[in-house]
Design an enzyme around this catalytic site. Structure first.
Site, mmCIF file in Angstrom:
data_model
loop_
_atom_site.group_PDB
_atom_site.id
_atom_site.type_symbol
_atom_site.label_atom_id
_atom_site.label_comp_id
_atom_site.label_asym_id
_atom_site.label_seq_id
_atom_site.Cartn_x
_atom_site.Cartn_y
_atom_site.Cartn_z
ATOM 1 N N SER A 264 0.848 -1.190 0.000
ATOM 2 C CA SER A 264 0.000 0.000 0.000
ATOM 3 C C SER A 264 0.880 1.236 0.000
ATOM 4 O O SER A 264 2.070 1.175 0.320
ATOM 5 C CB SER A 264 -0.909 0.043 1.238
ATOM 6 N N ASP A 336 7.185 -9.840 12.371
ATOM 7 C CA ASP A 336 7.414 -11.273 12.189
ATOM 8 C C ASP A 336 6.815 -12.018 13.371
ATOM 9 O O ASP A 336 7.437 -12.133 14.423
ATOM 10 C CB ASP A 336 8.913 -11.552 12.072
ATOM 11 N N ASP A 339 6.936 -18.533 13.563
ATOM 12 C CA ASP A 339 8.186 -19.286 13.564
ATOM 13 C C ASP A 339 7.895 -20.762 13.344
ATOM 14 O O ASP A 339 6.864 -21.281 13.801
ATOM 15 C CB ASP A 339 8.946 -19.112 14.884
#
Length: 800
Positions: A264, A336, A339
């Protein structure tokens, strides 16, 4: 750049008969404007969100039904065994809570009441339309099905969220195994690097084991649903290896496109840089192009609420827009929160895994999944302390599980926008942002009091001893240490520059204290740099300036690459002719430009050549694209970027010749006809998901295009990397906080998903020319462009 504005017709509204709807407490007035936007005026909060759900179902019923089935893991019930793995994946990763009200109230103090009212509104329409099935949208008739009822759990599903990097993490582990960490760092652009060194890519697990289809279930529930008579490659029961590999290539290509092109732009400028003297805002999210659009405009007005903008039709509230006090927008910020953990399992009991030196039992759930055409399937879902088990290797006694932060409470995508909708100042807006955990976003704000601000949001796990870039053992050595408070993520307020720009690029300082809590891979800087270039000049900006910038087709990488071509010469006549076009070019990928077509073909060929030179064949499935920065680094300093000397000029010419040959084969020998934007070159065709299941006449009604486009993946006006634009901005908004009635917007192809409605396709031609319609906010203005007035009134019965 030509700008188009829709003609504002001062209409005489037609009046629909009042509609009695069970579940309302008081009458609700709905003004539908000539662009299909519902302006909802309710007398209380419950009725406001009830009406939002009811009207969204009226406009987007099949879209809502697909969401419901994906959220509940019941797609196989509709489409058969080929969707079984999707449903298994959905149920494996499903958010489960024992305190639903607490979960809903995370998103807003009245979250439980709001979501339940929204669901009740959807269900009121579903109940109503099921009483007259002949009025159902064509998709239900084609598939011989009916819409089902919603629950609040459907709203808070995480299946549609822009999640995180688990596929990249697995592929980075594979690449470290295949080519080594140093080669991976050279090819990928991990940044910002710490002051001390590059990110640690040490692989503490068996790399060979990572080459298995570990994320098959995860991928299955993330993919869009396809409808095809002949498609036999979707299924999980496939035994044909060639079909399986073909399907995996399609899956990899889809995820790669989502990674590269979903993004975006947003920016805000202070009053010192605007012609009006008031702050201004622009936002254009880039998502997959589709019919109907992902976005859905609405105006919500009730005591305590007055907000207009767009979100997704499946969610209450407004994700991007403005209220009486300020405007806000979003882009993706790379946190993040996934995992991949690898476990040693007990040879005597595969449901046990080693954790801190002891065997620990997996938790198991049994689920029964209905399947069209056959008996229901009962599956066992397994979980470690970290998360769902996605793959088991019985021979090697290994199990693989995904720790997904978005399975935590409070992680329903975009739903915390409800808090933002009522913010009355930058301080209140920033406080509202603290509840927004998924996806990671750059939230920007502008208000008429003169404030602009930026707050990065998202769920960011703190990793004290590893980067999160490669899989790790699940034996207890690699654990998250809680989550970084959102207030500690990057932010700014009223900067001296007078503007804030975010375009998915890295905005994190090198010395950011919690480097391993956020991502290492960001969008390239071209879009942000071009926006900053325009905003930083001395001229005060207007709304038309913002519109031109959202539609901007300048390709910044060309400013580096084309000058390298200009002094070269070729004995091939067409190549020399192409060089002449590029020497006179202004770097704008306009639809009418021949040079634009030549350049895009050249850059595409250069990317392929660079990949062939640098990526070993066995590693290419796991690194499908190379960052533009690496291409430009090599072009400027070829001796530094590759392990062996390459003749740069000869390679550049060879790629240009290849571009000329490909264009000649596709567009004919006359170079003057090679304009960039045309049906056989850069264009857009929107294909309805059910296109293959209907007849030719219906297909013509539901598919749109082709129309010419410009730009590509690196322009501010993102149009993707292929000849058919599959990603980019379908929704845009520009706001001058001096006057909310001056807001302009667009949503392609229209507000409705019903091809019988004029609002199914009415905005597509305007959008294709980078045009806008006025987004009025005051009731006086709205009434001037209202095409339909209707009152929803409470009643004991529902009637059509």
């Amino acid at each position: 750049m030509r700008l188009l504005f829709v003609l504002v017709l001062l209409t005489t509204a037609s009046y629909a008969q009042p509609l009695t709807v069970k579940g309302l407490n008081q009458p609700v007035e709905v003004l539908r404007d000539q662009w299909g936007v519902n302006h909802i005026y309710a007398k209380n909060e419950h009725d406001l969100f009830f009406a939002q759900g009811y009207l969204a179902a009226q406009d987007r019923l099949f879209q809502l039904e697909l969401w419901r089935r994906q959220a509940t893991g019941t797609v196989a019930e509709l489409l058969g065994p080929q969707e079984l793995k999707r449903d298994i994946g959905t149920r494996l990763f499903k958010f489960r809570t024992t305190n639903l009200d607490a979960e809903l109230n995370h998103y807003h103090p009245h979250g439980s009441l709001i979501v339940r009212a929204f669901v009740a509104g959807i269900n009121a329409y579903v109940t109503q339309i099921n009483q007259t099935p002949e009025k159902l949208p064509f998709e239900f008739k084609t598939l011989n099905t009916r819409p089902g009822l919603w629950t609040p759990e459907v709203v808070i599903s995480r299946h549609q969220g822009l999640l995180s990097n688990i596929r990249d993490e697995l592929n980075y582990g594979r690449l470290v195994h295949l080519i080594g960490a140093d080669s991976l760092r050279m090819l990928q652009w991990f940044h910002p690097k710490t002051k001390a060194n590059d990110p640690d890519l040490t692989l503490h697990v068996d790399g060979k084991g990572l080459m298995q289809p570990i994320l098959e279930l995860y991928e299955a529930f993330r993919l869009p649903i396809r409808f095809s008579k002949s498609d036999k490659s979707m299924g999980v029961t496939m035994e044909d290896e060639a079909l399986r590999q073909q399907r995996q290539q399609e899956i990899d290509a889809w995820f790669e496109a989502e990674k590269q092109f979903v993004g975006s732009n947003n920016w805000v400028v202070s009053g010192s840089k605007s012609a009006s003297g008031y702050p201004m805002l622009a936002n254009d999210p880039h998502r997959a192009q589709s019919v109907p659009s992902l976005r859905y405009w609405a105006h919500l007005n009730a005591p305590g609420w007055n907000v207009i903008g767009a979100g997704e039709p499946t969610l209450p509230g407004i994700s991007i827009g403005h209220n009486d006090y300020g405007a806000w927008g979003l882009t993706i910020f790379d946190t993040d929160n996934e995992d991949l953990y690898v476990y040693e399992t007990n040879p005597a009991n595969p449901n046990q895994y080693r954790y801190k030196g002891r065997w620990e039992p997996m938790r198991t759930l049994r689920e029964t999944i209905p399947v069209k055409g056959q008996s229901a399937q009962t599956v066992t879902l397994k979980y470690t302390r970290h998360g769902p088990v996605v793959f088991e290797d019985g021979k090697a006694h290994r199990a693989y599980a995904v720790r997904a932060g978005w399975r935590e409470p409070g992680c329903s995508p975009y739903l915390a926008s409800l808090r933002m909708n009522q913010a009355r100042s930058w301080a209140e807006f920033r406080q509202a942002c603290l509840a927004s955990r998924v996806p990671g976003e750059n939230m920007v704000w502008a208000d008429p009091k003169g404030n602009i601000g930026w707050q990065a949001v998202g769920l960011a796990p703190v990793r004290k001893n590893w980067t999160g870039l490669v899989p790790v053992p699940g034996d207890g050595r690699f654990e998250w240490s809680g989550y970084l408070p959102i207030a500690q993520l990057p932010h700014s307020e009223n900067p001296a520059s007078g503007y804030i720009v975010t375009a998915n690029n890295n905005l994190t300082p090198v010395d950011f204290l919690h480097r391993n809590a956020i991502g290492w891979v960001w969008a390239g800087p071209s879009r942000a740099q071009r926006i900053e270039e325009v905003l930083a000049d001395s001229r005060r900006k207007t709304l038309p300036d913002f519109m031109r910038l959202q539609a901007d087709y300048v390709a910044l990488p060309a400013r580096t690459l084309v000058p390298l071509l200009e002094p070269l010469a070729s004995e091939d006549v067409p190549t020399e002719q192409a060089l002449a076009y590029l020497r006179k070019w202004n770097y704008e990928l306009a639809p009418s430009s021949v040079a634009a077509a030549i350049y895009v073909g050249f850059e595409t060929a250069l990317r392929r050549a660079f990949a062939d030179l640098t990526i070993p064949a066995d590693a290419r499935p796991y690194l499908r694209s190379i960052p533009t920065k690496r291409i430009l680094d090599w072009a400027v300093s070829p001796q530094l970027a590759l392990n062996r000397p390459i003749g740069r000029d000869s390679l550049l010419l060879a790629c240009l010749t290849q571009s000329v040959q490909e264009l000649s084969g596709r567009l004919g020998p006359d170079m003057e006809t090679w304009v960039y934007g045309q049906r056989r070159n850069k264009h857009i065709t929107l294909t309805n998901a059910l296109s293959e299941l209907v007849g030719e006449e219906q297909r013509r009604r539901i598919n749109l295009g082709p129309v010419a486009r410009g730009g590509y993946s690196e322009t501010v006006n993102v149009t993707g990397g292929g000849l058919n634009q599959e990603h980019g901005a379908t929704f845009r908004i520009v706001v001058d906080t001096e006057d909310w009635d001056r807001t302009m917007g667009i949503n392609s192809p229209g507000q409705s998903a019903n091809p019988d409605s004029p609002h199914y396709r009415d905005l597509f031609p305007l959008w294709a020319e980078n045009g806008y319609f006025p987004v009025f906010f005051s009731k006086k203005k709205i009434e001037q462009v209202t095409e339909l007035k209707q009152v929803l009134r409470p009643g004991a019965t529902i009637r059509p």
